[in-house]
Design a protein around this motif. Structure first.
Motif, PDB file in Angstrom:
ATOM      1  N   PRO A 260      90.889   8.825  55.955  1.00 32.33           N
ATOM      2  CA  PRO A 260      90.118   8.649  54.418  1.00 32.33           C
ATOM      3  C   PRO A 260      88.961   9.698  54.618  1.00 32.33           C
ATOM      4  CG  PRO A 260      90.376   6.552  55.587  1.00 32.33           C
ATOM      5  CD  PRO A 260      90.716   7.543  56.654  1.00 32.33           C
ATOM      6  N   LEU A 261      88.706  10.491  53.592  1.00 31.98           N
ATOM      7  CA  LEU A 261      87.570  11.329  53.303  1.00 31.98           C
ATOM      8  C   LEU A 261      86.431  10.582  52.627  1.00 31.98           C
ATOM      9  CD1 LEU A 261      89.427  14.120  51.617  1.00 31.98           C
ATOM     10  CD2 LEU A 261      89.074  13.816  54.065  1.00 31.98           C
ATOM     11  N   LEU A 262      85.081  10.645  53.590  1.00 33.10           N
ATOM     12  CA  LEU A 262      83.960   9.944  52.837  1.00 33.10           C
ATOM     13  C   LEU A 262      82.985  10.759  52.366  1.00 33.10           C
ATOM     14  CD1 LEU A 262      83.574   7.434  55.691  1.00 33.10           C
ATOM     15  CD2 LEU A 262      85.247   7.156  53.722  1.00 33.10           C
ATOM     16  N   PRO A 263      82.367  10.560  51.154  1.00 32.75           N
ATOM     17  CA  PRO A 263      81.141  11.379  50.821  1.00 32.75           C
ATOM     18  C   PRO A 263      79.863  10.992  51.356  1.00 32.75           C
ATOM     19  CG  PRO A 263      81.800   9.780  49.101  1.00 32.75           C
ATOM     20  CD  PRO A 263      82.746   9.583  50.121  1.00 32.75           C
ATOM     21  N   ASP A 264      79.954   9.889  52.354  1.00 34.86           N
ATOM     22  CA  ASP A 264      78.765   9.683  53.053  1.00 34.86           C
ATOM     23  C   ASP A 264      79.297   8.581  54.289  1.00 34.86           C
ATOM     24  OD1 ASP A 264      76.123   8.278  53.598  1.00 34.86           O
ATOM     25  OD2 ASP A 264      75.438   9.303  51.853  1.00 34.86           O
ATOM     26  N   TYR A 265      78.421   8.903  55.341  1.00 34.52           N
ATOM     27  CA  TYR A 265      78.848   8.314  56.433  1.00 34.52           C
ATOM     28  C   TYR A 265      77.909   6.826  56.966  1.00 34.52           C
ATOM     29  CZ  TYR A 265      82.811  11.392  57.275  1.00 34.52           C
ATOM     30  OH  TYR A 265      83.820  12.080  57.195  1.00 34.52           O
ATOM     31  N   GLY A 266      76.809   6.821  55.934  1.00 34.42           N
ATOM     32  CA  GLY A 266      75.680   5.974  56.320  1.00 34.42           C
ATOM     33  C   GLY A 266      76.209   4.541  55.717  1.00 34.42           C
ATOM     34  N   THR A 267      75.092   3.730  55.929  1.00 30.68           N
ATOM     35  CA  THR A 267      75.211   2.442  55.481  1.00 30.68           C
ATOM     36  C   THR A 267      74.863   2.124  53.968  1.00 30.68           C
ATOM     37  OG1 THR A 267      73.161   1.931  56.437  1.00 30.68           O
ATOM     38  CG2 THR A 267      75.052   1.013  57.700  1.00 30.68           C
ATOM     39  N   SER A 418      74.980  25.531  62.808  1.00 38.12           N
ATOM     40  CA  SER A 418      74.842  24.742  61.296  1.00 38.12           C
ATOM     41  C   SER A 418      73.601  24.467  60.992  1.00 38.12           C
ATOM     42  CB  SER A 418      76.233  23.672  61.355  1.00 38.12           C
ATOM     43  OG  SER A 418      75.533  22.604  62.485  1.00 38.12           O
ATOM     44  N   ILE A 419      73.553  24.370  59.741  1.00 38.36           N
ATOM     45  CA  ILE A 419      72.287  23.757  59.081  1.00 38.36           C
ATOM     46  C   ILE A 419      72.380  22.384  58.762  1.00 38.36           C
ATOM     47  CG2 ILE A 419      70.847  23.774  56.987  1.00 38.36           C
ATOM     48  CD1 ILE A 419      70.715  26.330  58.792  1.00 38.36           C
ATOM     49  N   MET A 420      71.231  21.717  59.306  1.00 36.48           N
ATOM     50  CA  MET A 420      71.178  20.269  58.802  1.00 36.48           C
ATOM     51  C   MET A 420      69.783  19.719  58.048  1.00 36.48           C
ATOM     52  SD  MET A 420      71.529  16.857  61.459  1.00 36.48           S
ATOM     53  CE  MET A 420      70.077  17.442  62.592  1.00 36.48           C
ATOM     54  N   GLU A 421      70.187  19.364  56.915  1.00 37.59           N
ATOM     55  CA  GLU A 421      68.832  19.102  55.882  1.00 37.59           C
ATOM     56  C   GLU A 421      68.636  17.363  56.121  1.00 37.59           C
ATOM     57  OE1 GLU A 421      67.080  20.920  53.933  1.00 37.59           O
ATOM     58  OE2 GLU A 421      68.575  22.514  53.598  1.00 37.59           O
ATOM     59  N   ILE A 422      67.309  17.038  56.224  1.00 36.55           N
ATOM     60  CA  ILE A 422      66.951  15.707  56.354  1.00 36.55           C
ATOM     61  C   ILE A 422      65.823  15.469  55.392  1.00 36.55           C
ATOM     62  CG2 ILE A 422      65.809  14.072  58.032  1.00 36.55           C
ATOM     63  CD1 ILE A 422      67.023  15.830  60.199  1.00 36.55           C
ATOM     64  N   VAL A 423      66.060  14.317  54.738  1.00 37.66           N
ATOM     65  CA  VAL A 423      64.654  13.732  53.754  1.00 37.66           C
ATOM     66  C   VAL A 423      64.592  12.349  54.311  1.00 37.66           C
ATOM     67  CG1 VAL A 423      63.869  13.175  51.408  1.00 37.66           C
ATOM     68  CG2 VAL A 423      65.313  15.530  51.750  1.00 37.66           C
ATOM     69  N   LEU A 429      66.324   7.303  54.559  1.00 43.52           N
ATOM     70  CA  LEU A 429      66.554   8.456  55.300  1.00 43.52           C
ATOM     71  C   LEU A 429      67.880   9.229  54.809  1.00 43.52           C
ATOM     72  CD1 LEU A 429      66.246  10.407  57.669  1.00 43.52           C
ATOM     73  CD2 LEU A 429      67.374   8.739  58.872  1.00 43.52           C
ATOM     74  N   GLU A 430      67.867  10.258  54.394  1.00 42.36           N
ATOM     75  CA  GLU A 430      69.188  10.947  53.991  1.00 42.36           C
ATOM     76  C   GLU A 430      69.318  12.162  54.905  1.00 42.36           C
ATOM     77  OE1 GLU A 430      70.538  11.474  50.170  1.00 42.36           O
ATOM     78  OE2 GLU A 430      68.700  10.450  49.282  1.00 42.36           O
ATOM     79  N   VAL A 431      70.469  12.454  55.520  1.00 48.01           N
ATOM     80  CA  VAL A 431      70.860  13.401  56.321  1.00 48.01           C
ATOM     81  C   VAL A 431      72.334  14.292  55.771  1.00 48.01           C
ATOM     82  CG1 VAL A 431      71.465  14.074  58.520  1.00 48.01           C
ATOM     83  CG2 VAL A 431      69.791  12.374  58.354  1.00 48.01           C
ATOM     84  N   LEU A 432      72.190  15.584  55.604  1.00 43.80           N
ATOM     85  CA  LEU A 432      73.255  16.327  55.276  1.00 43.80           C
ATOM     86  C   LEU A 432      73.387  17.447  56.715  1.00 43.80           C
ATOM     87  CD1 LEU A 432      72.278  17.423  51.662  1.00 43.80           C
ATOM     88  CD2 LEU A 432      73.305  15.369  52.487  1.00 43.80           C
ATOM     89  N   ALA A 433      74.295  16.746  57.489  1.00 44.02           N
ATOM     90  CA  ALA A 433      74.687  17.578  58.669  1.00 44.02           C
ATOM     91  C   ALA A 433      75.922  18.441  58.416  1.00 44.02           C
ATOM     92  CB  ALA A 433      74.999  16.451  59.857  1.00 44.02           C
ATOM     93  N   ASP A 434      76.153  19.332  59.523  1.00 42.63           N
ATOM     94  CA  ASP A 434      76.979  20.197  59.556  1.00 42.63           C
ATOM     95  C   ASP A 434      77.259  21.109  58.231  1.00 42.63           C
ATOM     96  OD1 ASP A 434      78.007  19.676  62.043  1.00 42.63           O
ATOM     97  OD2 ASP A 434      79.404  18.164  61.647  1.00 42.63           O
ATOM     98  N   ASP A 435      76.125  21.698  57.905  1.00 39.70           N
ATOM     99  CA  ASP A 435      76.218  22.386  56.481  1.00 39.70           C
ATOM    100  C   ASP A 435      76.405  21.682  55.229  1.00 39.70           C
ATOM    101  OD1 ASP A 435      75.809  24.802  57.989  1.00 39.70           O
ATOM    102  OD2 ASP A 435      77.800  25.412  57.966  1.00 39.70           O
ATOM    103  N   GLY A 436      76.110  20.311  55.493  1.00 43.39           N
ATOM    104  CA  GLY A 436      76.180  19.735  54.433  1.00 43.39           C
ATOM    105  C   GLY A 436      77.509  18.688  54.156  1.00 43.39           C
ATOM    106  N   PRO A 439      77.445  13.932  55.634  1.00 40.63           N
ATOM    107  CA  PRO A 439      76.226  13.286  54.833  1.00 40.63           C
ATOM    108  C   PRO A 439      75.914  11.782  55.614  1.00 40.63           C
ATOM    109  CG  PRO A 439      77.559  13.768  53.148  1.00 40.63           C
ATOM    110  CD  PRO A 439      78.386  13.865  54.547  1.00 40.63           C
ATOM    111  N   PHE A 440      74.608  11.432  55.501  1.00 37.81           N
ATOM    112  CA  PHE A 440      74.290   9.931  55.918  1.00 37.81           C
ATOM    113  C   PHE A 440      73.281   9.519  55.049  1.00 37.81           C
ATOM    114  CE2 PHE A 440      75.961  11.955  59.729  1.00 37.81           C
ATOM    115  CZ  PHE A 440      76.622  10.662  60.432  1.00 37.81           C
ATOM    116  N   THR A 441      73.214   8.315  54.567  1.00 42.41           N
ATOM    117  CA  THR A 441      72.184   7.683  53.671  1.00 42.41           C
ATOM    118  C   THR A 441      72.001   6.402  54.647  1.00 42.41           C
ATOM    119  OG1 THR A 441      72.995   8.620  51.620  1.00 42.41           O
ATOM    120  CG2 THR A 441      71.319   6.885  51.613  1.00 42.41           C
ATOM    121  N   VAL A 442      70.660   6.147  55.000  1.00 47.77           N
ATOM    122  CA  VAL A 442      70.511   4.902  55.928  1.00 47.77           C
ATOM    123  C   VAL A 442      69.237   4.377  55.425  1.00 47.77           C
ATOM    124  CG1 VAL A 442      70.300   4.164  58.186  1.00 47.77           C
ATOM    125  CG2 VAL A 442      71.806   6.012  57.668  1.00 47.77           C
TER     126      VAL A 442
END
Length: 467
Positions: A260-267, A418-423, A429-436, A439-442
């Protein structure tokens, strides 16, 4: 750093007070982004749904507007979408003053009948419901909701995709009032099966030409949810996407990913959909989780629920196949004042900030306070891991800090730099890892504000404040 609103985010959208869930009707008109959303203005828990309404010019700062749609004789106002009828094919406005058409689900509480209706607005704030509702009636089919309108380039008309049990259905219309079913798509043939919700369908350009994306939020069958602690089955609700083609009648999953392809791996990212009438594709999701949303800590105004930051997307071809890659629009001017963090501990003076990090190998970023609360973002050779188990309050719900919900992980898609953006914004908390592409939203609820950021390993980070 203690404030009256300890958890209410600064730049993640929240309602004026009380309950909010899915984003609805997102559309860009005359320089303003319109966000409608599932809203119950009377209490900080789910109730008879309305459409709340807010606007923004930068996707970071929002102005609240009056409630746009109220429950009526057909039922509550569930999720849907808006389309700017520029050619006035509906006849509900004019070429000079094109109507904004809201297409939404009426949900009747007495028997859970769900049907599709429309309303229109000429000032893009006050709506009149169409006298001919419902425009897509339902003879008793369960889970028949969440219409998302999009332009159909094959038939040169509007189409919509609609959740219908274990599949999504496609309809087309020449006038936005009379709809004809054109096809359907079964979610579980590839990817995750279950009850479909909040679909979206749109094209993205690649080096090989145009590809179409189908996004579906899923309610997993009870026997699957939580059975496996992998990133696909650990929760009752999750969002997935497909990459393929749209033939004017239905979507075809031509890429057929093995996983499966997920647009976000967070909870905490569900029901995410895109803005209409915008050249670039920008997505927004509900930054919460149905398993504990009604129990999360709140502030004096009783708000419950926040949206993710807007995420602009592109489609990238990788060794594993096509993947969506995300970035945060609207933050570039703030990054101009960023400064590098030292390896090890750095003092933290704000609870709303961003990090732009360069990942050259394994490493970890930790936010912590003097009472021992901490949240960790770890990069290994194989995985990205976001651990919120010790981040703050957890006792409000039994699963919140479990290994299944507290440890968020995803396989790496980049093995080189790679670039990882964090806010981080008070409770989200939002993380865009591996060049975006990962992603995680937690959510996290520290009892005391985080006081330090610690950067270790082969990671360098630039820090900037967000206001």
């Amino acid at each position: 750093m203690q404030t009256k609103n300890k958890y209410k985010p600064v730049v993640h959208f929240t309602p004026p007070a009380n309950w909010m869930n899915d984003p609805n009707g997102m559309v860009y008109v005359n320089g303003r982004y319109h966000l409608f959303y599932q809203y119950y203005p009377a209490a900080p828990n789910w109730g008879p749904m309305h459409w709340g309404h807010a606007v923004s010019e930068d996707l970071l700062h929002w102005e609240h507007l009056p409630v746009a749609l109220y429950p009526d004789e057909l039922g509550c106002i569930f999720s849907g979408s808006c389309v700017l009828d520029r050619a006035n094919v509906s006849g509900l406005g004019s070429i000079e003053n094109p109507p904004l058409i809201a297409v939404y689900t009426n949900h009747r509480i007495s028997d859970h009948l769900e049907q599709q209706s429309i309303a229109y607005s000429l000032d893009y704030e006050h709506f009149e419901k169409y006298y001919g509702n419902p425009v897509i009636p339902n003879k008793g089919k369960p889970d028949f909701r969440d219409p998302k309108v999009f332009f159909n380039p094959v038939k040169n008309c509007c189409s919509l995709v609609l959740a219908a049990g274990s599949r999504v259905e496609f309809y087309s219309s020449e006038n936005l009032k009379d709809w004809k079913k054109t096809g359907d798509f079964e979610a579980g043939i590839h990817g995750l099966g279950g009850i479909c919700e909040c679909p979206d369908c749109f094209p993205l350009m690649t080096e090989e030409g145009e590809k179409w994306i189908l996004i579906i939020s899923m309610i997993l069958p009870p026997e699957q949810a939580g059975k496996d602690k992998d990133c696909f089955h650990r929760m009752s609700h999750i969002t997935q996407y497909y990459v393929g083609t749209f033939d004017g009648n239905t979507f075809h999953d031509t890429e057929c990913s093995a996983l499966p392809l997920l647009p976000d791996y967070g909870t905490d990212n569900y029901a995410a959909v895109t803005f209409q009438n915008l050249e670039e594709k920008v997505m927004l999701g509900w930054a919460d989780n149905w398993d504990y949303a009604a129990q999360t800590p709140t502030d004096a105004d009783g708000f419950r629920g926040q949206m993710t930051l807007a995420r602009q997307m592109k489609l990238v071809k990788t060794a594993q196949g096509y993947r969506l890659a995300f970035s945060f629009p609207g933050l570039d001017s703030l990054k101009a004042s960023a400064f590098p963090l030292f390896p090890g501990d750095n003092r933290l003076h704000t609870q709303t900030f961003g990090l732009k990090t360069t990942v050259n190998g394994p490493g970890k970023i930790t936010f912590r306070n003097s009472t021992g609360e901490s949240v960790e973002i770890e990069v290994t050779e194989e995985e990205i891991i976001v651990d919120r188990r010790h981040g703050g309050q957890t006792g409000f719900q039994k699963d919140y800090d479990s290994d299944c919900y507290g440890i968020n992980r995803a396989p790496r898609l980049c093995q080189n730099t790679s670039i990882m953006e964090i806010v981080f914004d008070r409770c989200i908390l939002e993380v865009l890892a591996d060049d975006g592409m990962t992603p995680f939203t937690v959510s996290v609820f520290p009892v005391h504000p985080y006081e330090k950021i610690c950067v270790t390993g082969e990671i360098s980070a630039d820090f900037y404040q967000i206001q």
